[in-house]
Design a protein around this motif. Structure first.
Motif, PDB file in Angstrom:
ATOM      1  N   LEU A   1       0.861  -1.185   0.000  1.00 12.47           N
ATOM      2  CA  LEU A   1       0.000   0.000   0.000  1.00 12.47           C
ATOM      3  C   LEU A   1       0.893   1.228   0.000  1.00 12.47           C
ATOM      4  N   VAL A   2       0.695   2.062  -0.988  1.00 10.90           N
ATOM      5  CA  VAL A   2       1.474   3.297  -1.063  1.00 10.90           C
ATOM      6  C   VAL A   2       0.504   4.452  -0.834  1.00 10.90           C
ATOM      7  N   THR A   3       0.793   5.242   0.182  1.00  8.06           N
ATOM      8  CA  THR A   3      -0.089   6.362   0.511  1.00  8.06           C
ATOM      9  C   THR A   3       0.571   7.655   0.062  1.00  8.06           C
ATOM     10  N   HIS A   4      -0.090   8.295  -0.854  1.00 13.12           N
ATOM     11  CA  HIS A   4       0.424   9.580  -1.328  1.00 13.12           C
ATOM     12  C   HIS A   4      -0.084  10.648  -0.402  1.00 13.12           C
ATOM     13  N   GLY A   5       0.790  11.568  -0.041  1.00 13.62           N
ATOM     14  CA  GLY A   5       0.355  12.675   0.772  1.00 13.62           C
ATOM     15  C   GLY A   5      -0.740  13.411   0.009  1.00 13.62           C
ATOM     16  N   GLY A   6      -1.801  13.680   0.667  1.00 12.17           N
ATOM     17  CA  GLY A   6      -2.895  14.268  -0.063  1.00 12.17           C
ATOM     18  C   GLY A   6      -4.076  13.346  -0.002  1.00 12.17           C
ATOM     19  N   ARG A   7      -4.372  12.689  -1.144  1.00 15.62           N
ATOM     20  CA  ARG A   7      -5.689  12.072  -1.150  1.00 15.62           C
ATOM     21  C   ARG A   7      -5.706  10.617  -1.602  1.00 15.62           C
ATOM     22  N   THR A   8      -4.591  10.047  -2.003  1.00 16.12           N
ATOM     23  CA  THR A   8      -4.680   8.765  -2.705  1.00 16.12           C
ATOM     24  C   THR A   8      -3.934   7.635  -1.983  1.00 16.12           C
ATOM     25  N   VAL A   9      -4.543   6.470  -2.044  1.00 19.67           N
ATOM     26  CA  VAL A   9      -3.889   5.241  -1.594  1.00 19.67           C
ATOM     27  C   VAL A   9      -3.875   4.292  -2.789  1.00 19.67           C
ATOM     28  N   ILE A  10      -2.712   3.758  -3.118  1.00 18.08           N
ATOM     29  CA  ILE A  10      -2.618   2.843  -4.263  1.00 18.08           C
ATOM     30  C   ILE A  10      -2.046   1.511  -3.783  1.00 18.08           C
ATOM     31  N   LEU A  11      -2.674   0.436  -4.256  1.00 21.76           N
ATOM     32  CA  LEU A  11      -2.151  -0.906  -3.942  1.00 21.76           C
ATOM     33  C   LEU A  11      -1.351  -1.393  -5.140  1.00 21.76           C
ATOM     34  N   TYR A  12      -0.082  -1.645  -4.894  1.00 23.32           N
ATOM     35  CA  TYR A  12       0.803  -2.071  -5.984  1.00 23.32           C
ATOM     36  C   TYR A  12       1.165  -3.537  -5.849  1.00 23.32           C
ATOM     37  N   LYS A  13       1.266  -4.175  -7.000  1.00 19.09           N
ATOM     38  CA  LYS A  13       1.944  -5.474  -7.025  1.00 19.09           C
ATOM     39  C   LYS A  13       3.354  -5.183  -7.503  1.00 19.09           C
ATOM     40  N   VAL A  14       4.318  -5.378  -6.629  1.00 16.70           N
ATOM     41  CA  VAL A  14       5.648  -4.852  -6.883  1.00 16.70           C
ATOM     42  C   VAL A  14       6.361  -5.590  -8.010  1.00 16.70           C
TER      43      VAL A  14
ATOM     44  N   ILE B   1      -5.466  12.944   3.619  1.00 17.54           N
ATOM     45  CA  ILE B   1      -4.991  11.768   4.350  1.00 17.54           C
ATOM     46  C   ILE B   1      -3.851  12.184   5.256  1.00 17.54           C
ATOM     47  N   THR B   2      -3.938  11.808   6.499  1.00 18.98           N
ATOM     48  CA  THR B   2      -2.951  12.291   7.455  1.00 18.98           C
ATOM     49  C   THR B   2      -2.040  11.199   7.967  1.00 18.98           C
ATOM     50  N   CYS B   3      -2.355   9.985   7.641  1.00 16.62           N
ATOM     51  CA  CYS B   3      -1.441   8.926   8.097  1.00 16.62           C
ATOM     52  C   CYS B   3      -1.513   7.758   7.119  1.00 16.62           C
ATOM     53  N   PRO B   4      -0.389   7.104   6.863  1.00 14.38           N
ATOM     54  CA  PRO B   4      -0.347   6.103   5.793  1.00 14.38           C
ATOM     55  C   PRO B   4      -1.333   4.959   6.015  1.00 14.38           C
ATOM     56  N   ALA B   5      -1.879   4.513   4.906  1.00 13.17           N
ATOM     57  CA  ALA B   5      -2.832   3.419   4.980  1.00 13.17           C
ATOM     58  C   ALA B   5      -2.091   2.135   5.352  1.00 13.17           C
ATOM     59  N   VAL B   6      -2.758   1.313   6.150  1.00  7.80           N
ATOM     60  CA  VAL B   6      -2.181   0.030   6.518  1.00  7.80           C
ATOM     61  C   VAL B   6      -3.189  -1.073   6.225  1.00  7.80           C
ATOM     62  N   CYS B   7      -2.686  -2.268   6.277  1.00 10.93           N
ATOM     63  CA  CYS B   7      -3.553  -3.416   6.066  1.00 10.93           C
ATOM     64  C   CYS B   7      -3.749  -4.118   7.395  1.00 10.93           C
ATOM     65  N   ASN B   8      -4.979  -4.432   7.695  1.00  8.32           N
ATOM     66  CA  ASN B   8      -5.258  -5.224   8.887  1.00  8.32           C
ATOM     67  C   ASN B   8      -5.024  -6.688   8.517  1.00  8.32           C
ATOM     68  N   PHE B   9      -3.932  -7.260   9.040  1.00  8.19           N
ATOM     69  CA  PHE B   9      -3.557  -8.613   8.622  1.00  8.19           C
ATOM     70  C   PHE B   9      -4.553  -9.655   9.088  1.00  8.19           C
ATOM     71  N   GLN B  10      -5.337  -9.272  10.094  1.00 12.98           N
ATOM     72  CA  GLN B  10      -6.277 -10.258  10.609  1.00 12.98           C
ATOM     73  C   GLN B  10      -7.533 -10.331   9.748  1.00 12.98           C
ATOM     74  N   THR B  11      -7.888  -9.227   9.101  1.00 16.45           N
ATOM     75  CA  THR B  11      -9.121  -9.232   8.308  1.00 16.45           C
ATOM     76  C   THR B  11      -8.847  -9.008   6.834  1.00 16.45           C
ATOM     77  N   GLY B  12      -7.661  -8.547   6.499  1.00 16.31           N
ATOM     78  CA  GLY B  12      -7.342  -8.235   5.116  1.00 16.31           C
ATOM     79  C   GLY B  12      -7.892  -6.887   4.665  1.00 16.31           C
ATOM     80  N   GLU B  13      -8.489  -6.147   5.579  1.00 15.53           N
ATOM     81  CA  GLU B  13      -9.017  -4.836   5.212  1.00 15.53           C
ATOM     82  C   GLU B  13      -7.914  -3.777   5.274  1.00 15.53           C
ATOM     83  N   PHE B  14      -8.197  -2.660   4.598  1.00 14.45           N
ATOM     84  CA  PHE B  14      -7.253  -1.534   4.631  1.00 14.45           C
ATOM     85  C   PHE B  14      -7.803  -0.435   5.533  1.00 14.45           C
ATOM     86  N   ILE B  15      -6.909   0.258   6.200  1.00 15.86           N
ATOM     87  CA  ILE B  15      -7.324   1.318   7.120  1.00 15.86           C
ATOM     88  C   ILE B  15      -6.528   2.566   6.776  1.00 15.86           C
ATOM     89  N   VAL B  16      -7.228   3.657   6.716  1.00 16.21           N
ATOM     90  CA  VAL B  16      -6.533   4.925   6.480  1.00 16.21           C
ATOM     91  C   VAL B  16      -7.183   5.991   7.354  1.00 16.21           C
TER      92      VAL B  16
END
Lengths: 687, 684
Positions: free
Chosen positions: B35-48, B65-80
């Motif tokens: 998950l790449v969080t751009h300062g501002g408004r966007t979160v992009i999920l990349y396959k590297v 967006i004020t803090c980088p998006a993360v993935c909840n490993f227990q549910t697979g959801e993303f949080i921002v």
């Protein structure tokens, strides 16, 4: 090279001294007398190379085909005796040989024909063209009811084996090149060739493993399901030419062009694991040339090749009793006579595959003592070279005792010649218009007075023909016993001309009364085939030698075994006598010494003096040393009935020409080897 | 050897630095997806590996967006988090962030941490930490203030220690830095003041941290361009007390002092750190990999278009801005070994099986006993001495008196207290004294064997054989293989006789008793459990080492034949159980001089057949190495001479053979001439 087990045993016996039976010695027994021996080494016989071997587990018999098309049947249960043979044929080079449906024998060859052999009548049952060009390989389905042949045109043809023939069923046309590999099971798996090398043989195991042997010296294991190479053994610098797998599929044998035979076994990886692995266990070097064919019996590895030896190497771990089945066997010469002799004229007739040679022995006036070579006053003469007509091999031949008649037979023709001697000139005259029934003979014999000709035909019948000056007259035909079709292979006539004995391979010996032209009696059948028979003069005792080295004496007039025969059966033959590994091929008698029986095998010549005590196992059987300064008493004590000489070997023929003259025909192996193509040179040392 | 591979660019959209630049790169629950969080408004999920975006989500105009998006490993959801207080939770199926789950919290969030094995943790700007579930249950709950006024969180990280998360965050107030450690197993928060030591003037620019069992090693990159290390205990002795921790110099001048633009630091593994920044004042910015153990620069990559002072490291990828693009540089650090250097590092061909190292793995085997590493150790001690001169020795006297009379339990407690405090310059001597004291009581009172305390003391890494003579003897006496293993690993100066005694014990101890003991299996870590089962089986077979079948020549043949084909198979199975292997490895890793070892090795009874198997295996594995060592040169030379003479003999023999054959031929010809003769025979 020829130190067979028997020889070693005889030598090992040298320390034993007998103390039995000395007192009963008749005084006449000391010294068997001196003989002048015509030692003949000019019989230029070279056996054909072995092309195929096929082992039949059911009957424990081995079929061997040679490059001249001859097929021989060895009975492994009967001391490896070559009990039958089918004569070769110039256009019928056998390339594949297999047993099917129990004990039926098939072969395929370069003429494209599938041949079935009649093992009773000893002839070819039928030949059927497979219509695929030369046949290179042949296999039978596991159940034995289908026959597959691989042909030059690349096709594999399937035949159904019917009770009296084979029937074409279908054609697998899969490979453009010729199917040179053996198909051992009826699965559609073709040879896996990686490089430019020839797969000489494949074996398909029931677990799906394919084993291939090839011209690059490799034995390779393949997984048939995936087609992948599982294992690779580089065993030779030359071709690996043959492979045979045991019935249990836990062992197999391969033969290489370097003359080496390798044994592979499926063994556990560790002592108590079930995981098994193919491991090269034993190499054997019993051949000098290409091992073209191998077979695997439950207890032995069998191999044969260009060097003409058939080698039977017992697997010691499979042999339960360490008897003489456990000894290595090397069979080089046929177990039948190729030589006949005219005593009166001192002539020898040599039989080759496609010609006969007649030689006159030389003579000497000198005398000498034991071991001397006497100066020749006259050398041996090559009198005649008689070539056969046609492509067929000679089955048998004979020269009459008077030397005036020569008869021989091929599969389809019988030839009789009249010889005329005028001083040193010899003329040959063929007796024409042979009767139709005289087409093919398995054995030919002249009566002692050369007036009668006895012919054993392959139909089981015996013909008696009276010979007249330049013509003949059919006297009688003894038809085979009802219900039997077994051919007679051996004949013997009594010197007085009254009795004719004939023997097949399994049933007993029949004795016919020639005067009354009827069957006189039948000697009870014995477990082992007859290897030689002869009727003694005056007593008319029939002496029979069997492949288990037993010798019987049967009184024809009394229709019973003689007292001497009973005695020796009761006491038993000397163990070293029984351990000899070649059969007795000829028996003759001394005209003046009725107690003497002369017999020989390939490695010894023996005079049995029935008047002397029999040797027991503690007695020294073979004592070549002449008594020197020992007293007469010791000589008498050690004297026994078997007087053996091992000077002449390999001995193909020995007979008594007159009271004091013997003829011995030797064929040194070196002379045979000298006539073979040179073997692949292998360095003995280093890399 | 650490190496950087070819870099590649991830984003096609140019990113600006600063608030509109890159906010963060975080792992997703699938490998290779970030998950790449751009300062501002966007979160992009990349396959590297594919270098392509799998999904992109933006917040509404006006939101930020004020803090980088993360993935909840227990549910697979993303949080921002946007606008500091609003949580958004979504998954890959959602398209519009505006329509996904939303929770507005009562306090501003500094960062959400999400790592494998635990629920996401939310760190508020005021220093409070909450689990996500608890927060979502009651979003408007009151969030307490932990940090004081003007205290600002500068950096934070979370670790898993013994399956529990431990969160560290660094705050700054008036140029002073404080570290807060929040443990969740014991729910304690401890505060440490980071003591700058002598480099007071420098300003800390970047932090990174790694975790040991007991310490968080906090590394900081200062404005003087040096990397400092601070060890912060995870479990403090007294959580309530404000403690001071001192930092020590780890790497000198990895970047130019007072670098104008951003510098960054991240820990790669035990021994490697990545540093972003200009190596020299005038030079372009670089990504450099440093080995902290040997203080050497391993590799570096120039970033001519500049970077932003942000560096992330996940798995095998380093993420950074290069110019205006997010760039990925794969990083690999292969375990270096002599065998590897000589090309002996071979991999099992079967892709399904584990690679079993055939060589002595110096790198991972924690061989602290060796010279270079030992000097490293002492260097550190020296550095510390310089820094920590003023720290008075703790209740050493009290500990000694405890040792004299109290129970093992009490001693353990006291020892823990003693070890938790900072290390004095003469720490190793003190530890040695403690061990001697313990051993003294053990000799007078044989039932007293303070195993745990001794183990703890050995693990301080400061002991040596000569500091505490008698310790290994005591362990030998007690057949304490675990301690022996530890000593072998730690002590640089074990006499060969003791090494041999250890070897004897390791070989003779039964498998059953081995099963019960706890042994450090790191040196045989590649042998996983299923393999172990197989090995156990194997051992039963080979325990006797010899089976009667092999006397048979046939099976010898078989053995010989098997060897080459089954080399792969054989090497994967070790003749000893892994635990014994680990012990034997410890022997092999220990320092010894063969001159002194050999006389003692003779005492080892031949019945220990396993040692032969083991040595053979070792020799097999290192054959090329062995052949290339100078000691082997003479042997090889004489072998060469021998083979040469052998070849000479063979060729001569061949010549003789040919001559004989010719003679034989001549002889035959002579015999052949006598094709016919008449001889006299007399039979007797």
């Amino acid at each position: 090279m020829f130190s067979s087990g028997r020889e070693r045993n005889l030598r090992g016996c040298g320390l034993l001294l007998a103390d039995a039976g000395g007192a009963r010695c008749p005084p006449c027994a000391v010294g068997m007398g001196e003989f002048k021996v015509h030692r003949v080494r000019f019989f230029n016989y070279v056996p054909s190379g072995i092309r195929c071997v096929a082992y039949n587990n059911q009957s424990n018999r081995l079929a061997v085909s040679r490059t001249d098309g001859t097929v021989e049947i060895y009975n492994l249960s009967a001391n490896y005796f070559q009990e039958k043979f089918f004569p070769g044929h110039e256009s019928r080079a056998t390339e594949a040989l297999c047993w099917a449906k129990g004990q039926r024998l098939f072969s395929g060859g370069l003429n494209g024909e599938i041949i079935e052999y009649d093992l009773q009548a000893l002839n070819i049952k039928y030949a059927m063209d497979a219509f695929g060009g030369p046949i290179w390989s042949m296999a039978v389905s596991p159940c034995g009811s289908q026959l597959l042949v691989g042909c030059e045109d690349g096709s594999v043809k399937l035949f159904q084996i019917t009770p009296d023939k084979i029937q074409f069923e279908r054609n697998f046309d899969r490979q453009k090149r010729s199917a040179v590999h053996k198909m051992l099971v009826d699965r559609q798996y073709m040879g896996v060739s990686k490089r430019k090398c020839i797969i000489w043989g494949v074996a398909f195991l029931s677990d799906g493993t394919v084993i291939s042997v090839d011209s690059a010296g490799k034995v390779q294991f393949w997984d048939s399901a995936t087609g992948t190479l599982v294992k690779n053994h580089l065993i030779a610098n030359a071709d690996v030419q043959s492979i045979a797998v045991s019935d249990q599929e836990d062992s197999f044998v391969v033969g290489t062009a370097e003359g080496t035979v390798f044994h592979f076994q499926l063994v556990s990886v560790t002592s108590n694991s079930s995981e098994k692995q193919w491991v090269r266990t034993k190499p054997f070097q019993h051949h000098t040339h290409d091992v073209r064919a191998v077979a695997h019996s439950p207890t032995a590895l069998i191999s044969g090749g260009t060097d003409t030896h058939l080698v039977i190497r017992p697997l010691m771990e499979k042999v339960e009793v360490k008897n003489y089945d456990a000894a290595l066997r090397k069979i080089t010469f046929p177990h039948r006579r190729l030589i006949s002799c005219s005593k009166k004229r001192h002539l020898l007739l040599f039989q080759f595959a496609h010609h006969l040679e007649l030689w006159r022995l030389g003579s000497t006036v000198a005398t000498g003592k034991n071991g001397d070579t006497l100066p020749l006053s006259k050398d041996a003469d090559h009198l005649l070279h008689l070539k056969t007509k046609g492509p067929e091999n000679i089955i048998c031949s004979c020269i009459s005792p008077c030397g005036s008649w020569i008869a021989y037979s091929t599969t389809s023709r019988f030839f009789l010649y009249r010889l005329n001697y005028e001083h040193d000139n010899i003329s040959l005259q063929r007796v024409s218009k042979m009767p139709a029934f005289l087409r093919s003979a398995l054995q030919i014999l002249f009566s002692e007075d050369s007036t009668k000709l006895f012919v054993a035909s392959n139909q089981g019948s015996l013909h008696i023909i009276r010979l007249l000056e330049g013509s003949f007259k059919h006297l009688h035909t003894f038809q085979p016993q009802s219900g039997t079709v077994e051919s007679m292979c051996l004949l013997a006539v009594s010197p007085d001309g009254n009795w004719l004995a004939a023997s097949g391979t399994s049933a007993g010996v029949h004795v016919y009364n020639i005067k009354h032209l009827k069957l006189h009696c039948t000697v009870p059948a014995y477990n082992f085939p007859v290897t030689a028979l002869a009727i003694a003069p005056s007593t008319n005792n029939l002496v029979i030698a069997h492949s288990d080295q037993q010798v019987f004496e049967y009184s024809i007039p009394d229709k019973q075994y003689t007292e001497w025969s009973r005695t020796i059966q009761k006491q038993g033959f000397h163990y070293l006598w029984l351990q000899r590994d070649t059969p007795i091929t000829h028996i003759s008698f001394h005209p003046k010494r009725p107690m003497h029986i002369l017999l020989h095998d390939a490695y010894m010549f023996c005079i049995i003096d029935k008047s002397l005590p029999l040797p027991n196992d503690k007695t020294l059987l073979y004592n070549p040393l002449p008594p020197t300064n020992e007293s007469d008493v010791i000589r008498r004590r050690t004297a026994h009935a078997f007087k053996i000489s091992k000077i002449y070997k390999p001995l193909l023929f020995m007979d008594l020409l007159d009271e004091r003259t013997l003829v011995a025909v030797e064929r040194p192996l070196d002379d045979i080897i000298a006539q073979l193509p040179p073997p692949i040179k292998k360095k003995k040392f280093g890399t | 050897m650490a190496a950087l591979e070819e870099e590649f660019t991830l984003s096609t959209v140019p990113l600006g630095a600063g608030p509109n630049g890159l906010l963060g790169v975080e792992q997703s629950d699938k490998t290779d997806q970030f998950l790449v969080t751009h300062g501002g408004r966007t979160v992009i999920l990349y396959k590297v590996s594919d270098q392509k975006p799998l999904g992109s989500w933006s917040v509404k105009q006006g939101q930020i967006i004020t803090c980088p998006a993360v993935c909840n490993f227990q549910t697979g959801e993303f949080i921002v988090v946007h606008d500091n207080k609003v949580l958004r939770i979504w998954n890959t199926e959602n398209v519009n962030l505006d329509k996904v789950f939303k929770a507005t919290l009562s306090a501003e969030i500094y960062r959400i941490h999400s790592i494998q094995g635990t629920e996401p943790l939310v760190l508020f700007k005021e220093g409070a930490v909450r689990g996500l579930e608890a927060l979502l249950a009651e979003p408007q709950q009151k969030i307490e203030t932990v940090v004081s006024d003007d205290e600002v969180i500068k950096w934070t990280k979370v670790f898993m220690v013994f399956r529990h998360p431990v969160l560290i965050f660094i705050t700054e107030k008036h140029g002073n830095h404080f570290a807060y450690i929040q443990t969740f197993s014991s729910r304690t928060l401890s505060k440490y003041t980071l003591f700058h030591g002598q480099e007071e003037k420098s300003v800390i620019q970047n932090f990174t941290a790694s975790v040991d069992r007991k310490f968080i090693s906090l590394m900081s990159l200062s404005s003087d361009g040096c990397v400092y290390e601070t060890l912060i205990p995870i479990h403090p002795r007294d959580p309530d007390e404000n403690q001071r921790v001192v930092r020590s110099l780890l790497l000198k001048t990895v970047v130019a002092g007072n670098a104008p633009s951003g510098v960054a630091l991240t820990v790669l593994d035990q021994d490697h750190v990545a540093v972003l920044g200009p190596p020299l004042p005038a030079s372009k910015e670089c990504l450099s990999i440093w080995n902290t153990k040997f203080q050497t620069l391993q590799t570096s990559r120039e970033l001519p278009q500049g970077t932003s002072g942000q560096l992330w490291y996940f798995g095998e990828n380093l993420f950074m801005l290069h110019g205006k693009f997010l760039t990925v540089i794969p990083y690999k650090c292969e375990v270096s070994s002599l065998a590897g250097a000589l090309g002996k590092l071979k991999h099992s061909q079967d892709p399904g099986t584990h690679t079993v190292p055939h060589f002595v793995n110096w790198e991972t085997s924690r061989g602290y006993g060796f010279g270079s590493q030992n000097s490293e150790q002492s260097k550190r001690i020296l550095r510390r001495r310089k820094i920590e001169v003023n720290v008075p020795p703790p209740a050493f006297e009290q500990l000694l008196s405890t040792i004299k009379k109290d129970s093992e339990k009490d001693i353990e407690v006291e020892l823990c207290k003693f070890l938790a405090v900072k290390r004095t310059p003469d720490f190793h001597a003190i530890v040695g004294d403690i061990v001697l004291e313990l051993l003294g009581r053990h000799t007078t009172e044989p039932s007293f064997y303070p195993r745990n305390s001794l183990m703890q003391l050995i693990q301080t890494h400061v002991l040596s054989y000569s500091l505490c003579p008698g310790l290994m003897e005591a362990a030998l006496e007690k057949t304490d293989v675990q301690m022996l293993q530890l000593c072998l690993q730690q002590f640089p100066d074990i006499p060969e006789s003791i090494t041999c005694a250890c070897l004897k014990i390791f070989l003779s101890i039964s498998d059953d008793s081995l099963q019960e003991t706890e042994i450090n299996m790191e040196s045989v870590s590649d042998c996983s459990d299923p393999v172990q089962e197989k090995m156990d089986e194997q051992t039963e077979i080979l325990q006797n080492g010899f089976n009667a079948d092999e006397q048979n020549c046939d099976s010898c043949d078989r053995k010989l034949n098997q060897k080459p084909q089954d080399a792969a198979e054989e090497t994967t199975s070790c003749p000893v159980v892994p635990k014994r292997a680990a012990l034997l490895n410890a022997i092999l890793h220990s320092a010894y001089s063969e001159m002194f070892l050999l006389p003692h090795l003779k005492d080892i009874p031949a019945q220990h057949v396993t040692i032969m198997d083991w040595i053979c295996l070792l020799l097999d594995a290192n054959f090329t190495v062995v052949v290339m060592i100078p000691e082997a040169k003479r042997l090889l030379l004489s072998l060469y001479k021998f083979v040469k003479s052998q070849i000479c003999i063979c060729s001569e023999l061949n010549k003789i053979e040919v001559s004989f054959r010719e003679l034989q031929k001549l002889n035959q010809e002579k015999n052949n001439r006598e094709l016919y003769s008449i001889e006299v025979l007399e039979l007797f």
